[in-house]
Design an enzyme around this catalytic site. Structure first.
Site, PDB file in Angstrom:
ATOM      1  N   CYS A 108      36.727  35.508  32.479  1.00 22.35           N
ATOM      2  CA  CYS A 108      36.020  35.344  33.746  1.00 22.35           C
ATOM      3  C   CYS A 108      34.496  35.355  33.528  1.00 22.35           C
ATOM      4  O   CYS A 108      33.990  34.395  32.970  1.00 22.35           O
ATOM      5  CB  CYS A 108      36.511  36.379  34.747  1.00 22.35           C
ATOM      6  N   HIS A 148      42.260  37.213  34.570  1.00 24.63           N
ATOM      7  CA  HIS A 148      42.117  38.560  33.996  1.00 24.63           C
ATOM      8  C   HIS A 148      43.417  39.051  33.357  1.00 24.63           C
ATOM      9  O   HIS A 148      44.155  39.828  33.968  1.00 24.63           O
ATOM     10  CB  HIS A 148      41.704  39.545  35.094  1.00 24.63           C
ATOM     11  N   GLU A 187      43.816  41.246  31.282  1.00 31.35           N
ATOM     12  CA  GLU A 187      43.782  42.702  31.061  1.00 31.35           C
ATOM     13  C   GLU A 187      44.320  43.469  32.263  1.00 31.35           C
ATOM     14  O   GLU A 187      44.543  44.676  32.181  1.00 31.35           O
ATOM     15  CB  GLU A 187      42.346  43.152  30.711  1.00 31.35           C
TER      16      GLU A 187
HETATM   17  N1  GLN Z   1      31.877  35.639  39.866  1.00 32.75           N
HETATM   18  C1  GLN Z   1      31.544  36.281  38.619  1.00 32.75           C
HETATM   19  C2  GLN Z   1      30.364  35.579  37.935  1.00 32.75           C
HETATM   20  O1  GLN Z   1      29.977  34.548  38.360  1.00 32.75           O
HETATM   21  C3  GLN Z   1      32.729  36.342  37.698  1.00 32.75           C
HETATM   22  C4  GLN Z   1      33.846  37.138  38.332  1.00 32.75           C
HETATM   23  C5  GLN Z   1      34.692  37.948  37.392  1.00 32.75           C
HETATM   24  O2  GLN Z   1      34.339  38.158  36.233  1.00 32.75           O
HETATM   25  N2  GLN Z   1      35.781  38.453  37.899  1.00 32.75           N
HETATM   26  O3  GLN Z   1      29.840  36.058  36.995  1.00 32.75           O
END
Ligand code: GLN
Length: 192
Positions: free
Chosen positions: A78, A175, A177
């Site tokens: 992410c 995610h 994890e």
């Molecule tokens: N929206 C976050 C970003 O732009 C990422 C979201 C996340 O890591 N769950 O950095």
């Protein structure tokens, strides 16, 4: 036993530590450059990529991670995937450039910003990591808009790549994890 760092400046590093230990690694919570020495690989967790970038600019940590990624496998989830990208949109921001992918932040919009989906990973993922669908938790996820020739898509959601590897590196826009399924961390462990 492999020693895998988890960048622990911000975000859900604790859950990655637990997932790595379930996958049979020793997790090392990394807060400064010195702690990168002697690691077999590194995980960059989810969180807020802009905040992480700010913290990484202290003490030459951004450059230290670029250098680490030239030698060792890195797995970004992410916000971590955003940091790994070659180019970031919405808005444009700095990144490590470890993978030839283009990523748009917060691309699923506000209403649909978090969800759990069942993915049907590519046959190659299933051969290497184990068969069956994959539960994926998306939280304000980015979209991978472009994947370079050297990178390979291992799973898609709604047609968009969500799990991509390039050489020693791996990114997930979800995610892994946060679920009990160890296969994605297991796939990363195979790269160490
Ligand atoms: N929206 C976050 C970003 O732009 C990422 C979201 C996340 O890591 N769950 O950095």
């Amino acid at each position: 036993m492999k020693r895998v760092g988890v960048l622990s400046l911000q975000g859900d590093f604790a859950a990655h530590g637990a997932a790595l230990e379930r996958a049979g690694a020793e997790a090392v919570f990394v807060r400064d450059r010195e702690q990168l020495a002697g690691l077999d690989g590194l995980v960059i967790p989810g969180g807020e990529s802009t905040t992480m970038l700010k913290l990484l600019r202290y003490d030459g940590m951004l450059e230290a991670l670029r250098e680490f990624g030239r030698r060792k496998p890195v797995f970004g989830t992410c916000a971590g995937a955003i940091l790994m990208a070659g180019r970031v949109l919405n808005p444009e921001q700095d990144s490590l450039g470890l993978m030839d992918i283009e990523v748009e932040r917060n691309a699923y919009g506000r209403q649909l910003d978090s969800r759990v989906a069942a993915l049907h990973p590519e046959p190659e993922f299933q051969e290497r990591a184990g068969a069956g669908s994959l539960e994926a938790v998306f939280i304000r996820a980015p979209k991978i808009r472009r994947v370079g020739k050297g990178a390979r898509v291992l799973a898609r959601y709604g047609g968009d790549p969500v799990l991509v590897e390039q050489g020693p590196h791996l990114v997930a826009t979800f995610h892994p994890e946060l679920t009990a399924d160890p296969r994605v961390h297991g796939l990363f462990m195979e790269k160490l």
